[in-house]
Structure formats: structure tokens, C-alpha cells
Design a protein around this motif. Structure first.
Motif, PDB file in Angstrom:
ATOM      1  N   ALA A  21       8.670  29.638  53.866  1.00 33.94           N
ATOM      2  CA  ALA A  21       9.048  28.734  55.110  1.00 33.94           C
ATOM      3  C   ALA A  21       7.654  28.386  55.621  1.00 33.94           C
ATOM      4  CB  ALA A  21       9.738  29.601  55.890  1.00 33.94           C
ATOM      5  N   PRO A  22       7.745  26.925  56.037  1.00 34.15           N
ATOM      6  CA  PRO A  22       6.427  26.484  56.708  1.00 34.15           C
ATOM      7  C   PRO A  22       5.899  27.250  58.126  1.00 34.15           C
ATOM      8  CG  PRO A  22       8.013  25.022  56.800  1.00 34.15           C
ATOM      9  CD  PRO A  22       8.824  26.099  56.147  1.00 34.15           C
ATOM     10  N   ASP A  23       4.569  27.125  58.236  1.00 37.60           N
ATOM     11  CA  ASP A  23       4.304  27.801  59.365  1.00 37.60           C
ATOM     12  C   ASP A  23       4.818  27.261  60.796  1.00 37.60           C
ATOM     13  OD1 ASP A  23       2.324  29.276  57.919  1.00 37.60           O
ATOM     14  OD2 ASP A  23       0.732  27.955  58.370  1.00 37.60           O
ATOM     15  N   TRP A  24       5.120  25.727  60.552  1.00 36.68           N
ATOM     16  CA  TRP A  24       5.887  25.314  61.867  1.00 36.68           C
ATOM     17  C   TRP A  24       7.079  25.952  62.178  1.00 36.68           C
ATOM     18  CZ3 TRP A  24      10.591  23.149  61.093  1.00 36.68           C
ATOM     19  CH2 TRP A  24      10.889  22.823  60.023  1.00 36.68           C
ATOM     20  N   ALA A  25       7.773  26.479  61.135  1.00 36.25           N
ATOM     21  CA  ALA A  25       9.178  26.919  61.330  1.00 36.25           C
ATOM     22  C   ALA A  25       9.066  28.217  61.993  1.00 36.25           C
ATOM     23  CB  ALA A  25       9.812  27.117  59.939  1.00 36.25           C
ATOM     24  N   TYR A  26       8.170  28.998  61.398  1.00 41.97           N
ATOM     25  CA  TYR A  26       7.967  30.418  62.203  1.00 41.97           C
ATOM     26  C   TYR A  26       7.390  30.308  63.420  1.00 41.97           C
ATOM     27  CZ  TYR A  26       7.940  32.702  57.394  1.00 41.97           C
ATOM     28  OH  TYR A  26       8.386  33.113  56.387  1.00 41.97           O
ATOM     29  N   ALA A  27       6.596  29.242  63.843  1.00 40.38           N
ATOM     30  CA  ALA A  27       6.095  29.184  65.144  1.00 40.38           C
ATOM     31  C   ALA A  27       7.270  28.698  66.148  1.00 40.38           C
ATOM     32  CB  ALA A  27       4.900  28.088  64.956  1.00 40.38           C
ATOM     33  N   ALA A  28       8.291  27.724  65.608  1.00 39.05           N
ATOM     34  CA  ALA A  28       9.171  27.260  66.236  1.00 39.05           C
ATOM     35  C   ALA A  28      10.329  28.271  66.308  1.00 39.05           C
ATOM     36  CB  ALA A  28       9.694  25.964  65.716  1.00 39.05           C
ATOM     37  N   ALA A  29      10.614  29.023  65.778  1.00 41.06           N
ATOM     38  CA  ALA A  29      11.649  30.033  65.673  1.00 41.06           C
ATOM     39  C   ALA A  29      11.737  30.769  66.989  1.00 41.06           C
ATOM     40  CB  ALA A  29      11.540  31.014  64.357  1.00 41.06           C
ATOM     41  N   ARG A  30      13.098  30.989  67.471  1.00 43.11           N
ATOM     42  CA  ARG A  30      13.275  31.640  68.626  1.00 43.11           C
ATOM     43  C   ARG A  30      12.965  33.253  68.251  1.00 43.11           C
ATOM     44  NH1 ARG A  30      15.515  28.484  72.811  1.00 43.11           N
ATOM     45  NH2 ARG A  30      14.839  26.460  72.066  1.00 43.11           N
ATOM     46  N   SER A  31      13.361  33.591  67.108  1.00 43.50           N
ATOM     47  CA  SER A  31      13.120  34.857  66.585  1.00 43.50           C
ATOM     48  C   SER A  31      13.194  34.890  65.076  1.00 43.50           C
ATOM     49  CB  SER A  31      14.253  36.228  67.152  1.00 43.50           C
ATOM     50  OG  SER A  31      15.182  35.917  66.553  1.00 43.50           O
ATOM     51  N   TYR A  32      12.508  35.764  64.369  1.00 46.67           N
ATOM     52  CA  TYR A  32      12.513  35.824  62.898  1.00 46.67           C
ATOM     53  C   TYR A  32      12.683  37.499  62.895  1.00 46.67           C
ATOM     54  CZ  TYR A  32      10.415  36.591  58.275  1.00 46.67           C
ATOM     55  OH  TYR A  32      10.296  37.021  57.076  1.00 46.67           O
ATOM     56  N   VAL A  33      14.086  37.420  62.299  1.00 47.89           N
ATOM     57  CA  VAL A  33      14.325  39.101  61.845  1.00 47.89           C
ATOM     58  C   VAL A  33      14.556  39.307  60.669  1.00 47.89           C
ATOM     59  CG1 VAL A  33      16.385  40.660  62.281  1.00 47.89           C
ATOM     60  CG2 VAL A  33      15.865  38.772  64.024  1.00 47.89           C
ATOM     61  N   ILE A  34      13.776  40.538  60.054  1.00 43.84           N
ATOM     62  CA  ILE A  34      13.933  41.116  58.747  1.00 43.84           C
ATOM     63  C   ILE A  34      14.948  42.030  58.677  1.00 43.84           C
ATOM     64  CG2 ILE A  34      12.484  42.054  57.022  1.00 43.84           C
ATOM     65  CD1 ILE A  34      10.262  40.861  58.270  1.00 43.84           C
ATOM     66  N   GLN A  35      16.026  41.929  58.016  1.00 40.51           N
ATOM     67  CA  GLN A  35      17.013  43.090  57.763  1.00 40.51           C
ATOM     68  C   GLN A  35      16.429  44.017  56.961  1.00 40.51           C
ATOM     69  OE1 GLN A  35      20.818  41.770  56.976  1.00 40.51           O
ATOM     70  NE2 GLN A  35      21.462  43.794  56.361  1.00 40.51           N
ATOM     71  N   PRO A  36      16.495  45.233  57.265  1.00 35.13           N
ATOM     72  CA  PRO A  36      15.726  46.333  56.570  1.00 35.13           C
ATOM     73  C   PRO A  36      16.610  46.756  55.247  1.00 35.13           C
ATOM     74  CG  PRO A  36      15.865  47.123  58.614  1.00 35.13           C
ATOM     75  CD  PRO A  36      16.674  45.799  58.798  1.00 35.13           C
ATOM     76  N   GLU A  37      15.806  47.046  54.082  1.00 32.53           N
ATOM     77  CA  GLU A  37      16.205  47.640  52.920  1.00 32.53           C
ATOM     78  C   GLU A  37      17.583  46.851  52.248  1.00 32.53           C
ATOM     79  OE1 GLU A  37      17.741  51.614  54.087  1.00 32.53           O
ATOM     80  OE2 GLU A  37      16.042  52.294  54.809  1.00 32.53           O
ATOM     81  N   VAL A  38      17.162  45.398  52.421  1.00 33.62           N
ATOM     82  CA  VAL A  38      18.013  44.607  51.346  1.00 33.62           C
ATOM     83  C   VAL A  38      17.115  43.517  51.128  1.00 33.62           C
ATOM     84  CG1 VAL A  38      20.111  45.030  52.796  1.00 33.62           C
ATOM     85  CG2 VAL A  38      18.523  43.374  53.516  1.00 33.62           C
ATOM     86  N   GLY A  39      17.780  42.867  50.186  1.00 35.10           N
ATOM     87  CA  GLY A  39      17.250  41.542  49.496  1.00 35.10           C
ATOM     88  C   GLY A  39      17.578  40.210  49.943  1.00 35.10           C
ATOM     89  N   HIS A  40      17.677  39.149  48.951  1.00 37.41           N
ATOM     90  CA  HIS A  40      18.357  37.766  49.322  1.00 37.41           C
ATOM     91  C   HIS A  40      19.690  38.064  49.751  1.00 37.41           C
ATOM     92  CE1 HIS A  40      17.724  33.547  49.444  1.00 37.41           C
ATOM     93  NE2 HIS A  40      18.846  33.479  48.547  1.00 37.41           N
ATOM     94  N   MET A  41      20.473  38.817  49.001  1.00 34.86           N
ATOM     95  CA  MET A  41      21.885  38.916  48.998  1.00 34.86           C
ATOM     96  C   MET A  41      22.160  39.976  50.151  1.00 34.86           C
ATOM     97  SD  MET A  41      23.486  36.235  47.620  1.00 34.86           S
ATOM     98  CE  MET A  41      25.069  36.876  47.554  1.00 34.86           C
ATOM     99  N   MET A  42      21.614  39.993  51.165  1.00 31.84           N
ATOM    100  CA  MET A  42      21.624  40.819  52.386  1.00 31.84           C
ATOM    101  C   MET A  42      23.234  40.953  52.743  1.00 31.84           C
ATOM    102  SD  MET A  42      20.437  37.925  53.641  1.00 31.84           S
ATOM    103  CE  MET A  42      18.729  38.296  53.862  1.00 31.84           C
TER     104      MET A  42
END
Length: 272
Positions: free
Chosen positions: A209-230
Motif C-alpha cells: 500500500a502506498p504511503d498516502w494510503a497509510y497516512a490517510a487511513a483512520r486506522s490501520y489494524v493488523i489481525q494477529p496470527e493470520v495471513g491474507h485469508m484471515m
């Protein structure tokens, strides 16, 4: 129980989002899991040549005719690109976008590029192998095999014909690599549409994802212990995260400040 604004969940290269019953797991949200053109029931009828733009138009028609508006669009993987294009084309119908490891660039299209480069016969044979071996598909994705996951994997793999997958792969390579794609999807945040981002812990580092998307996101969440098919690995946790994001959008539909619920919900939230 009164449900909140509609949530339209757009699947990726393999569909749909209905296999884990998010409409039951997110009980207070009006959840929709439509098939894209060429998928599911729509895969049994002739459709125009598949492009991401046509898929985005299909999503907007669905929102107008079936979901009601304004709605929240969720897009997973290839569906993330389609959700962004749909929101960019009709911002008045979309009050928020949840981008789940969506394709922003060709760097996110490794599998699509592989499929796009195969001739039709080679892909047909590879697709037949995948459909015949859902356990291998899970194992190759680093997902522990359980009877439920095996059933879901079979449903995902069998939801669309091989022609649709290759047509979508070609569209992803062609359109996300075009010069105007990034500027088109960037208009989503320029319109002020709230953007939320979600990745799996095992796959987050591979999301370009580009820097502008991370900067604009209201939140960026990482779901623990899973991959792309979370959603296949841990659907309850995935749905809890999505429900929290929808609640934040519903509470602040016009793009104001959004507060974090990450600490209360047990998942990881980052601002980059």
C-alpha cells in the motif's frame, strides 16, 4: 434489532465473502456479500469482458438497487482495488471504505501476474488441480487444515469458472499497472471518504500500500496470527474488527475524527 448502514463486502480473485456467514457474525450490520461479474450464479451466464472498471460499476449498481446508500464498502485483495474504484466513481453512495490487503499496485499482483502469463490450457489444468486439492491450497497458504476450513476452501475454489479467474488476473495486471490507476483510487481520500485498512500479521509486510494510503487511513489494524485469508482462518476475530470499523464510520459519517477501539477489542492498531 435495528441494523446500521449497509456493509457491502467485495471478494477477491476467488469468491465470495459469504462462505463464513458474516451476516450472522456481524449481527447488528446489514451485511451484503454479492458475487462479482463472472462469479457464483453470475458465472453461469455470459458477461461482457471483465475489467476492474466494469466490476466497480457492477458494485455501484448493486449498492443502488439492493443495498441502499450510503454504504460501507469492504474490499479484500483484488476486491480492495474494486472497492476503491467504486468509491472514487460514486462518492455520494459510499460513506467509508475498508481495504483488506487490497491491490494498490502491480507489486500486490504476484499471483495475478502468474495466472495472466499462463496460456488458457495451462491455466485450465492448474485450476483443475487447485479445485481438486483444497487441502493443498490451505497448506500452501500456511493455514492449518481443519474440517471447517477444508469445507470453506472447497466452496471458495469452486465458486467461479477458470475463465473468470484468468480474466480477472489479466484485468488486475492491465489496470493496476496503468499510469492513472493510483491517481484514480487516491481520489477516494481526496473526496474525504473515510479509509480503514486491515492486514493479517503474517502477510502485512507483503502489502505494498502506498504511503498516502497509510497516512490517510483512520486506522490501520493488523489481525494477529493470520495471513491474507484471515476471514477463513479466524472469522470471528475478523468480523469483530470489521464491526468496530463500521461502528466508527457510522458514528462519524461525514469524515470527522475517529477514535480507536483497538485496545478494547484485542487486535493491533497502527498509524503509519
Amino acid at each position: 434489532m435495528n441494523k446500521t448502514m449497509p456493509l457491502v463486502m467485495i471478494h477477491g480473485l476467488f469468491g465470495s465473502q459469504s462462505f463464513y456467514a458474516p451476516n450472522r457474525r456481524i449481527a447488528d450490520v446489514d451485511v451484503h456479500t454479492p458475487d462479482l461479474l463472472g462469479y457464483g450464479m453470475l458465472g453461469s451466464t455470459a458477461v461482457e469482458p471483465i475489467t476492474l472498471t466494469r466490476q466497480a460499476e457492477h458494485v455501484i449498481r448493486y449498492v443502488r438497487e439492493r443495498a441502499g446508500a450510503p454504504c460501507v464498502l469492504l474490499g479484500h485483495s483484488v476486491g480492495g482495488a474494486i472497492a476503491m474504484l467504486a468509491a472514487a466513481s460514486a462518492p455520494e453512495l459510499v460513506c467509508g471504505v475498508i481495504n483488506v490487503e487490497g491491490n494498490f499496485t502491480l507489486e500486490d499482483a504476484f499471483w495475478c501476474r502468474k495466472i495472466a502469463n499462463l496460456d488458457a490450457a495451462a491455466w485450465r489444468a492448474e485450476h483443475a488441480r487447485l479445485v481438486a486439492d483444497p487441502q493443498g491450497w490451505l497448506t500452501n497458504g500456511g493455514i492449518a487444515v481443519t474440517p471447517q476450513r477444508l469445507e470453506w476452501a472447497r466452496a471458495v475454489l469452486e465458486n467461479q469458472p477458470h475463465q473468470t479467474i484468468q480474466a480477472m488476473a489479466l484485468a488486475v495486471v492491465r489496470e493496476t499497472g496503468a499510469p492513472g490507476f493510483r491517481s484514480s483510487v487516491r481520489t477516494v481520500v481526496e473526496h474525504g471518504t473515510p479509509l480503514f485498512m486491515l492486514a493479517g500479521e503474517r502477510s502485512a509486510s507483503g502489502w505494498h500500500a502506498p504511503d498516502w494510503a497509510y497516512a490517510a487511513a483512520r486506522s490501520y489494524v493488523i489481525q494477529p496470527e493470520v495471513g491474507h485469508m484471515m476471514m477463513l482462518e479466524e472469522p470471528d476475530e475478523f468480523c469483530r474488527i470489521i464491526a468496530a470499523m463500521v461502528a466508527q464510520i457510522a458514528a462519524c459519517p461525514h469524515g470527522g475524527s475517529v477514535s480507536s477501539t483497538a485496545a478494547k477489542s484485542g487486535f493491533m492498531e497502527m498509524k503509519v
